[in-house]
Design an enzyme around this catalytic site. Structure first.
Site, short mmCIF file in Angstrom:
data_model
loop_
_atom_site.label_atom_id
_atom_site.label_comp_id
_atom_site.label_asym_id
_atom_site.label_seq_id
_atom_site.Cartn_x
_atom_site.Cartn_y
_atom_site.Cartn_z
N GLY A 179 67.17 25.76 -25.81
CA GLY A 179 68.32 24.62 -25.50
C GLY A 179 69.24 24.82 -26.12
O GLY A 179 70.15 23.95 -26.08
N LYS A 208 71.94 26.14 -22.84
CA LYS A 208 70.33 25.85 -21.92
C LYS A 208 71.27 26.82 -20.61
O LYS A 208 70.66 26.86 -19.68
CB LYS A 208 71.19 23.93 -21.72
CG LYS A 208 69.81 23.64 -23.01
CD LYS A 208 70.04 22.44 -22.50
CE LYS A 208 68.73 21.62 -23.83
NZ LYS A 208 67.95 20.57 -23.59
N ASN A 263 66.26 14.64 -30.49
CA ASN A 263 66.80 14.58 -29.09
C ASN A 263 65.90 14.45 -28.31
O ASN A 263 65.03 14.53 -27.97
CB ASN A 263 67.75 16.41 -29.34
CG ASN A 263 66.70 17.34 -27.91
OD1 ASN A 263 66.23 16.80 -26.88
ND2 ASN A 263 65.99 18.30 -28.91
N PHE A 297 65.96 17.68 -20.45
CA PHE A 297 66.65 18.97 -19.77
C PHE A 297 67.91 18.58 -18.48
O PHE A 297 67.68 18.95 -17.66
CB PHE A 297 65.41 19.80 -18.81
CG PHE A 297 63.90 20.35 -19.38
CD1 PHE A 297 63.76 20.73 -20.91
CD2 PHE A 297 62.79 20.40 -18.34
CE1 PHE A 297 62.97 21.16 -21.11
CE2 PHE A 297 61.58 20.59 -19.16
CZ PHE A 297 61.47 20.71 -20.16
N SER A 317 57.82 20.11 -24.00
CA SER A 317 59.40 18.93 -24.01
C SER A 317 59.07 17.31 -24.91
O SER A 317 58.27 18.09 -23.03
CB SER A 317 60.37 19.67 -22.96
OG SER A 317 61.14 17.88 -23.37
N ASN A 375 60.62 14.95 -23.37
CA ASN A 375 61.44 14.73 -23.48
C ASN A 375 61.05 14.74 -22.15
O ASN A 375 61.86 13.30 -20.43
CB ASN A 375 63.00 14.70 -23.80
CG ASN A 375 62.97 14.52 -24.90
OD1 ASN A 375 63.24 13.35 -25.77
ND2 ASN A 375 63.21 15.71 -26.23
N THR A 376 60.51 15.06 -21.05
CA THR A 376 60.10 14.93 -19.68
C THR A 376 58.60 13.94 -19.69
O THR A 376 58.05 14.53 -19.76
CB THR A 376 60.38 16.61 -18.88
OG1 THR A 376 61.40 17.20 -19.01
CG2 THR A 376 59.81 16.23 -17.60
N LYS A 378 54.88 27.64 -24.41
CA LYS A 378 55.72 27.53 -25.79
C LYS A 378 55.01 26.12 -25.41
O LYS A 378 54.66 24.95 -24.79
CB LYS A 378 57.41 27.06 -25.40
CG LYS A 378 57.69 25.98 -26.63
CD LYS A 378 59.45 26.85 -26.69
CE LYS A 378 59.98 26.05 -27.91
NZ LYS A 378 61.21 26.39 -27.56
N ASN A 433 57.17 23.71 -30.15
CA ASN A 433 58.42 22.86 -29.87
C ASN A 433 58.72 21.89 -30.67
O ASN A 433 57.55 21.87 -31.90
CB ASN A 433 58.41 22.75 -28.22
CG ASN A 433 59.75 22.14 -27.91
OD1 ASN A 433 60.21 21.63 -28.01
ND2 ASN A 433 59.14 23.05 -26.39
N GLY A 475 63.74 21.03 -37.17
CA GLY A 475 64.69 20.74 -37.81
C GLY A 475 63.70 21.52 -39.51
O GLY A 475 62.26 21.08 -39.46
N THR A 527 67.86 24.05 -34.84
CA THR A 527 68.35 23.96 -36.02
C THR A 527 68.94 23.64 -37.35
O THR A 527 69.95 22.92 -37.54
CB THR A 527 67.48 22.15 -36.02
OG1 THR A 527 66.88 21.72 -35.18
CG2 THR A 527 67.84 20.85 -37.33
#
Ligand SMILES: Cc1cc2nc3c(=O)[nH]c(=O)nc-3n(C[C@H](O)[C@H](O)[C@H](O)COP(=O)(O)O)c2cc1C
Length: 362
Positions: free
Chosen positions: A63, A66, A111, A115, A174, A176-177, A213, A242, A264, A315
């Site tokens: 990340g 990328k 975040n 991707f 992830s 976010n997808t 992952k 993740n 983080g 992070t």
């Protein structure tokens, strides 16, 4: 925190939008303004897993780089390995901006990049240019948001990068997808692993390790399923974990309600519990890379004691600057000497039972 970064770097970067600051840091690494800061080359920190010999157990997590622009510069900061990606077959913009948020009081980030990356071809060109360089560079692969066949996207990643990757990470975690994390469900995971690992096994030359992952937001039952499923495939290891969807216990006054994955400091406890629970399930032979909330030598060693062979961070470098890897790695050497322990690998699993006994936070 390194002195220079503490004095001016962080102040200046934190005035910028987090994504712009990230872009600037990549540029700085590319142009060589950031001086190399290699740690002591301590043989006690070497770790051999999955047919690879790591000079030290701390890696740069996926990340940050990328598009595979600066893997060698990251290695020069003292990381024992660097993971690039997530790379998808076709370039994609990701979600609308702003999509990265600092939670300063928590030393955390949310975040929802989704991707964003330049796709396989541009990373392939860059990695081909550095192919004669030493150093372990893993390639993290994923699928395009609008893909009609997600598994085919991972298979394409293996084919494309097999000659260049020290190892692969199959990222199905992830948040976010949309739908990506569903690949962690047992039936989907079976199909994915079968196709990805068959493709890997069919490639000529060196056998490249493949790591999976996973997310930190799994139930005990899902961990059982994943452990059972990977037991019947020739997977080389797990990366745990993740980012999380949880917002439990945050102190920050701003941005805590943004959607996306949290990383983080607040992720440390959760990801370490999941790591230890997985170590108990998969036994001692399968390599595990522990990631989530590592910010110091003590937290890196805690992950190893909880069951990790190797660790990664991202992070905490945003908050502590480019000198952090060397600081953590040198601290590992000092700790081993102080405690009269011969190798870092000897610490693995010392605290698995204690960590695994804790409940995964809700
Ligand atoms: C801005 C940002 C982007 C990320 N992008 C990716 C990614 O593309 N692929 C991936 O597998 N993980 C990605 N991650 C997750 C990290 O690799 C890591 O698993 C997570 O941040 C926990 O580690 P940390 O607490 O040390 O940051 C990203 C994390 C952040 C903060």
């Amino acid at each position: 925190m390194s002195r220079l970064f503490g004095l001016i770097g962080r102040k200046m970067l934190f005035r910028l939008d987090p994504e712009d600051a990230h872009g600037l840091s990549i540029k700085a690494l590319k142009t060589g303004v950031v001086p190399a800061c290699l740690p002591n080359n301590d043989p006690a920190l070497r770790v051999a897993i999955a047919g690879l010999s790591f000079p030290n157990p701390l890696g740069m997590a996926a990340g940050y780089d990328k598009n595979a622009e600066v893997p060698d510069a990251l290695l020069r900061l003292g990381f024992g390995f660097a993971e690039v990606g997530t790379l998808t077959p076709r370039a994609q913009f990701g979600n609308p901006k702003p999509r990265v948020f600092r939670l300063v009081e928590d030393n955390a980030v949310i975040n929802r990049l989704g991707f964003n990356n330049e796709g396989h071809d541009s990373a392939f060109r860059r990695l081909t240019e550095r192919r004669s360089h030493a150093g372990i560079v893993g390639i993290n692969i994923g699928s395009n948001k609008d893909s009609t066949d997600r598994v085919a996207d991972y298979v394409a990643g293996i084919r494309k990068f097999h000659s260049l990757a020290s190892y692969f990470t199959v990222n199905i975690s992830s948040p976010n997808t949309p739908g990506l994390r569903d690949l962690q469900a047992r039936e989907s995971l079976r199909e994915l692993l079968e196709k990805v690992l068959d493709t890997r096994d069919a490639q000529p030359g060196v056998r490249r390790p493949v790591f999976l992952k996973i997310a930190p937001d799994l139930t005990e039952a899902s961990l059982d399923d994943i452990a059972a499923e990977i037991g019947s495939h020739s997977l080389d290891g797990l990366i745990i974990s993740n980012t999380t969807l949880s917002r439990a216990g945050l102190k920050s006054s701003k941005s805590t309600r943004e959607t996306g994955g949290l990383s983080g400091e607040p992720l440390f406890e959760r990801s370490t519990i999941v790591l230890a629970k997985m170590r108990q399930r998969v036994g001692t032979d399968l390599p595990i890379i522990g990631v989530g909330g590592i910010k110091s030598t003590a937290t890196a060693i805690a992950k190893i004691r909880a069951g990790a062979d190797l660790v990664q961070l991202y992070t905490s470098m945003i908050f502590n600057g480019p000198g952090l890897a060397r600081e953590i790695v040198n601290g590992m050497s000092t700790t081993l000497k102080r405690d009269n322990v011969s190798t870092i690998a000897a610490l693995r699993d010392c605290d698995v039972d204690d960590w695994a006994a804790k409940a995964i936070p809700v």
